[in-house]
Structures are given as C-alpha cells and as structure tokens.
Design a protein around this motif. Structure first.
Motif, short mmCIF file in Angstrom:
data_model
loop_
_atom_site.label_atom_id
_atom_site.label_comp_id
_atom_site.label_asym_id
_atom_site.label_seq_id
_atom_site.Cartn_x
_atom_site.Cartn_y
_atom_site.Cartn_z
N LYS A 106 0.83 -1.20 0.00
CA LYS A 106 0.00 0.00 0.00
C LYS A 106 0.87 1.26 0.00
O LYS A 106 1.86 1.34 0.73
CB LYS A 106 -0.92 0.00 1.22
CG LYS A 106 -2.01 1.07 1.17
CD LYS A 106 -3.02 0.86 2.29
CE LYS A 106 -4.11 1.93 2.27
NZ LYS A 106 -4.92 1.88 1.03
N THR A 107 0.48 2.22 -0.83
CA THR A 107 1.21 3.48 -0.95
C THR A 107 0.27 4.64 -0.66
O THR A 107 -0.87 4.66 -1.15
CB THR A 107 1.79 3.64 -2.38
OG1 THR A 107 2.70 2.57 -2.64
CG2 THR A 107 2.51 4.97 -2.53
N LYS A 108 0.74 5.59 0.12
CA LYS A 108 -0.07 6.76 0.45
C LYS A 108 -0.28 7.61 -0.80
O LYS A 108 0.69 7.96 -1.49
CB LYS A 108 0.63 7.58 1.53
CG LYS A 108 -0.19 8.73 2.08
CD LYS A 108 0.58 9.48 3.15
CE LYS A 108 -0.22 10.70 3.65
NZ LYS A 108 0.56 11.49 4.62
N ALA A 109 -1.53 7.92 -1.10
CA ALA A 109 -1.84 8.66 -2.32
C ALA A 109 -3.14 9.42 -2.15
O ALA A 109 -3.94 9.14 -1.25
CB ALA A 109 -1.94 7.71 -3.51
N VAL A 110 -3.36 10.38 -3.02
CA VAL A 110 -4.63 11.11 -3.05
C VAL A 110 -5.09 11.20 -4.50
O VAL A 110 -4.27 11.31 -5.42
CB VAL A 110 -4.48 12.52 -2.43
CG1 VAL A 110 -3.57 13.41 -3.26
CG2 VAL A 110 -5.83 13.18 -2.25
N THR A 111 -6.39 11.11 -4.71
CA THR A 111 -6.94 11.17 -6.06
C THR A 111 -6.90 12.60 -6.59
O THR A 111 -7.21 13.55 -5.87
CB THR A 111 -8.41 10.69 -6.05
OG1 THR A 111 -8.48 9.43 -5.41
CG2 THR A 111 -8.95 10.57 -7.46
N LEU A 112 -6.55 12.74 -7.86
CA LEU A 112 -6.62 14.04 -8.52
C LEU A 112 -8.01 14.22 -9.12
O LEU A 112 -8.61 13.28 -9.64
CB LEU A 112 -5.54 14.16 -9.59
CG LEU A 112 -4.11 14.20 -9.03
CD1 LEU A 112 -3.10 14.22 -10.16
CD2 LEU A 112 -3.90 15.42 -8.12
N ALA A 113 -8.50 15.43 -9.04
CA ALA A 113 -9.88 15.72 -9.40
C ALA A 113 -10.19 15.41 -10.86
O ALA A 113 -9.33 15.55 -11.73
CB ALA A 113 -10.21 17.18 -9.11
N HIS A 114 -11.43 15.02 -11.05
CA HIS A 114 -12.01 14.66 -12.34
C HIS A 114 -11.53 13.32 -12.85
O HIS A 114 -11.71 12.99 -14.03
CB HIS A 114 -11.82 15.78 -13.38
CG HIS A 114 -12.50 17.05 -12.97
ND1 HIS A 114 -11.81 18.10 -12.42
CD2 HIS A 114 -13.79 17.41 -13.00
CE1 HIS A 114 -12.66 19.07 -12.13
NE2 HIS A 114 -13.88 18.68 -12.47
N SER A 115 -10.90 12.52 -11.95
CA SER A 115 -10.66 11.12 -12.27
C SER A 115 -12.01 10.42 -12.40
O SER A 115 -13.03 10.92 -11.92
CB SER A 115 -9.82 10.47 -11.16
OG SER A 115 -8.49 10.93 -11.19
N PRO A 116 -12.05 9.25 -13.03
CA PRO A 116 -13.33 8.57 -13.28
C PRO A 116 -14.13 8.29 -12.01
O PRO A 116 -13.57 8.20 -10.91
CB PRO A 116 -12.89 7.27 -13.95
CG PRO A 116 -11.57 7.58 -14.56
CD PRO A 116 -10.91 8.53 -13.63
N VAL A 117 -15.42 8.13 -12.19
CA VAL A 117 -16.31 7.82 -11.07
C VAL A 117 -15.91 6.48 -10.44
O VAL A 117 -15.98 6.31 -9.22
CB VAL A 117 -17.78 7.78 -11.55
CG1 VAL A 117 -18.70 7.21 -10.48
CG2 VAL A 117 -18.23 9.18 -11.96
N SER A 118 -15.45 5.56 -11.26
CA SER A 118 -14.98 4.28 -10.76
C SER A 118 -13.83 3.80 -11.62
O SER A 118 -13.90 3.88 -12.85
CB SER A 118 -16.12 3.24 -10.78
OG SER A 118 -15.66 1.99 -10.31
N ALA A 119 -12.77 3.33 -10.98
CA ALA A 119 -11.63 2.80 -11.72
C ALA A 119 -10.95 1.73 -10.88
O ALA A 119 -10.86 1.85 -9.66
CB ALA A 119 -10.63 3.91 -12.06
N ASP A 120 -10.51 0.68 -11.55
CA ASP A 120 -9.77 -0.40 -10.87
C ASP A 120 -8.82 -0.98 -11.91
O ASP A 120 -9.20 -1.81 -12.73
CB ASP A 120 -10.72 -1.46 -10.35
CG ASP A 120 -10.04 -2.45 -9.41
OD1 ASP A 120 -8.80 -2.59 -9.50
OD2 ASP A 120 -10.73 -3.06 -8.59
#
Length: 482
Positions: A106-120
């Motif tokens: 696990k890596t500490k991260a934050v989502t950048l805005a306007h990324s998809p509603v769902s992604a895997d």
C-alpha cells in the motif's frame, strides 16, 4: 532616442499623477484597514466553524451564505449569482505498488480531481519524466496501456529552459499517448500530498490520476531503472450536476455606471483542509475591500463589483459562469478590467496582463510608497492561466492584481494539501493585500481614461502567442484560432 523614450515615460507618469489625485483617499483607506480590518478574524471564524469550502458540498453552500451575510452586514448591495454545473468530489482510493502483482504494498496517495467515477486498474509503470510531449516522442508506443509516472514540476537536472505544464495538461498528454493511468509525484518534502484537477476541461478524464509524495515518487523512479514496477489503482468518486453560487457585491459608478471593474477571487477550496491560504487570504481580502469601500462611503466613476467565485478549483466554474451569463445578457462589454486575487499575500507592487498600464500603475504606486515604504512599487506585465482571470482574459479583457508578495509562514509547500490551515495566515500580510488592492481598485475605477481596451480576436490571438499560451490552451481545447 533612448533619452526621448525615457522622457516620454516620465512625462506620462507625471501626467497620470497629475490627473489622478488619489493620495488623500489612499490615506483614508490605509487608516481604515490598519485599524478596522475584519479579514483576519472573519477568515479565522470561517475556517473554525465551517471548514473546507468544496463547491457543491454542504460546506460550500454554508461558505456562500456566510460570505453573502458578511457583505450584507457591511451594508453592501449583494446578490447571489447561481449556476448549475457538473462537479466532482473524491470518495475512496487504494493504491498499491510493487515489483509484480504478487508483491504489492500500500502506498499513500490522493486522487486528482475529475478522475473517473470508478476505476480499478493494474498495470506496469513507465517513467514519463517531466510529462512533456518530448518525454513521449522518443518511444510513444511504450506508454500504451501503461501507467505513466510524472514529476509535477521540472525534474532537477533537466535541460536548461525546460518548461513546466499544469498537472492537467500533463495528464492530457499522457492520455493522448494511450496511458491507462497517471501517477504524479509531488515536489514537496516530507510526503506532503496535494490534490487539484487533472482535467483541462473541468470534465471527467478517461483514466485515473493520483498524486504520491516526493520521497515515494523519487524512490519509485530509482527502482524503475533496475526492475519493472507494477501499480494497482482502485478508486471511486462522485461526478454530477451541482448547484453553486457566486457572491457579488456591487458599488454603482457615478459617471460611467455601465463601465465595470471586476475584483474577483475564488471562495471555494479543496476538501483536504480548510483552504486558509488557497484561497481564504484572497477571498476574505476581497470582502474586506468591500467593507472598506462601504465604511468610507467611497464613490467611483465606474461601477465596481467585488465577486467571490465558486468552483475555481474544479475548472474555473464560477468565473466561466459569470462570463457566460454576461455574454448571454449582452453586457460583458461593460467589464473594462478584472483584478484577480488568488493566494495573494503582502503585495509589493501590481501586476497586469497589459504592459501599457505601467505608467498609471506605478504613478499610483508612488503615492502608496509615500504612505508605506514597505510597498516597493514593483510592476510586472505578463499573462498566465489556471485562475479566475482566465475566462476574462480569453475575452480580451485586461487583467491584473497584486505582485511581488510572498506566501506567509512557508505555506507554499501546503498548496492544495491537508496542511492548508489558518495557522499559516499572517494578519499584517492580509491587511497589506486589502489596503493596497483597495487603493488600486479605487484608482482604476476613477481614472478618467484607462489606456487599454478590450482586445479584438486578432489582437488577442497575437497577445496569447506572445505569452506562450498557445500550447497549453490547445491542450485544453480552448485555442479557437486556426
């Protein structure tokens, strides 16, 4: 010839000074702000009782109402400017990185805005350096279906003159070359994470984009030199129509009421912290300018609008709505100048997109220096993107604001991060923004003739090219010329 040119500048400056006798009013503004400013205490109250000001959230609506009520309490003629727009906010994120799919950590991260509603997604990581076109062109196929690792600014050791692009523009380039995801390395030490939009349009992007800390990112770059690295990125986010409101306080002009000076800055913030620096210090300075105008009963020849925009962080949504509504109403042409305050602190001079304003700005600045030598009367002419001046500038409207100041208490590293709190704010620096900017606003709204007008399409095209803005505007889909 040089002597004649210099003499002309001196003459123009003395003429401007002669026609604009604002020193007495500047002194009144200075005294009022130094003694009665409410910017620091109202910003403190907002951050402690409301918190973040994310557009479209319950907190965002509370902040809009607080700004409206505050301006009303000062006696201002204030209104909401509602708009409805697609907006975004984060929900869940999980990022794991390792040498292969069976050894992910696990890596500490934050989502950048306007990324998809769902992604895997799971994919190989490929180092894209600074994330510029040149970083992909040597071997464009190697990024297809891979996760691009991009440095946020300009990597140490890069060639002299290497330019940087906004994170959204770097994401757009990665998408163009077929990347399945983007990992952006923040440039701030001690694992500070930042958010912000990864979309040049303010709409959803097709691939997930995240930010990781500097130390984790640089260590990952080193590992990639000797062995493959794989990332698993899973996220959920919200995207949908939201309602928001700009807040507008109007001071009607006495002689040219249909000529308008807009003084704006964004009220909204990201949700990781309370946004005291970005953009509490700008938006609460604007409200205090309005308080000063009302308290001193200042009269201006041109109409002045103090505007608090929502949605700047998610794609300049509020300022774009302001411009679009004005165009539909047929009165955008009334806006003769736009002053923007975004993270402005303790300015030492004035900036503007139009170099022709130098004589006036520095003549007014000379009067300010007589009041306070801490104001250095610096002048800067140039244009950039990614704040609320942009929609106005792209309509040819001259823009400007404060120049030469520094953010207080080493707050720069906490831009868009979870560390952007009220403890970073400096009271006197905030007062300085209010008093000098109120003086500039008063002068701009009262000078008999503003020496620059709205640029026509050809003039604007030439100007934007001269400012090296064609490439980023083209990436954003906002370059409208062939």
């Amino acid at each position: 010839m040089k002597y004649l040119f210099s003499a002309a500048i001196i003459f123009a400056a003395s003429l401007a000074s002669a026609q604009d006798k604002f020193a007495d009013v500047f002194t009144k503004i200075n005294t009022d702000v130094q003694q009665n400013s409410k910017a620091y205490q109202t910003l403190k109250y907002e951050t402690e009782t409301i918190g973040h000001r994310l557009t479209g959230s319950a907190n965002g609506a509370k902040a809009e109402q607080y700004a409206f009520d505050l301006l009303k309490s000062y006696g201002c003629d204030v209104k909401f400017q509602p708009f409805e727009v697609e907006s975004w906010n984060r929900k869940t994120i999980n990022v794991e990185i390792g040498a292969d799919k069976n050894s992910l950590a696990k890596t500490k991260a934050v989502t950048l805005a306007h990324s998809p509603v769902s992604a895997d997604i799971t994919g190989d990581i490929v180092d894209a350096g600074n994330g510029l076109e040149v970083d992909y062109q040597a071997n464009p196929d190697k990024f297809k279906g891979k996760i691009a690792l991009i440095y946020l600014g300009v990597l140490p050791g890069s060639a002299a003159g290497t330019k940087s692009l906004h994170r959204s523009e770097k994401t757009a380039i990665a998408t163009k070359y077929g990347a399945s995801g983007v990992i952006i390395i923040n440039t701030v030490k001690n694992g500070v994470l930042l958010t912000g939009t990864a979309s040049v349009t303010g709409k959803l992007i097709p691939i997930p984009a995240i930010c990781i800390g500097l130390e984790d990112g640089m260590a990952l770059k080193e590992k990639l030199k000797t062995q493959p690295q794989v990332a698993h990125i899973a996220m959920t986010n919200f995207s949908g129509l939201i309602k928001a409101r700009n807040v507008v306080a109007t001071f009607k002009g006495t002689e040219m009421p249909k000529d308008k000076i807009v003084v704006g800055g964004h009220l909204d913030s990201w949700d990781l912290a309370t946004g005291a620096i970005d953009n509490g210090i700008g938006s609460f300075a604007i409200m205090d300018m309005a308080r000063t105008f009302k308290k001193l009963n200042l009269k201006t020849k041109r109409t002045v609008e103090f505007v608090l925009f929502m949605g700047e962080e998610q794609g300049l949504l509020g300022s774009k709505a302001y411009v679009e509504q004005a165009k539909k109403a047929g009165n955008l042409g009334q806006v003769k100048f736009m002053l923007n305050y975004d993270m402005t602190n303790d300015p030492k001079g004035f900036s503007t997109s139009r170099a022709e304003m130098k004589e006036l700005f520095t003549a007014w600045g000379a009067d300010i220096v007589k009041i306070d030598t801490g104001f250095k009367n610096l002048f800067n002419a140039g244009a950039g993107l990614h704040s609320d001046h942009q929609p106005f500038m792209l309509e040819g409207i001259p823009t400007g604001g404060g120049a030469g100041g520094k953010l207080p208490n080493n707050s720069g590293p906490f831009y868009h991060s979870d560390g952007d709190g009220f403890k970073l704010v400096d009271e006197q620096g905030l007062k300085n923004t209010v008093r000098y900017s109120a003086m500039l606003t008063y002068a701009l709204a009262n000078t008999p003739k503003i020496p620059v007008g709205v640029q026509n399409e050809e003039e604007l095209k030439t100007f934007l090219e001269s400012q090296n803005l064609k490439e980023p505007l083209t990436i954003a889909g906002e370059w409208r010329w062939k």
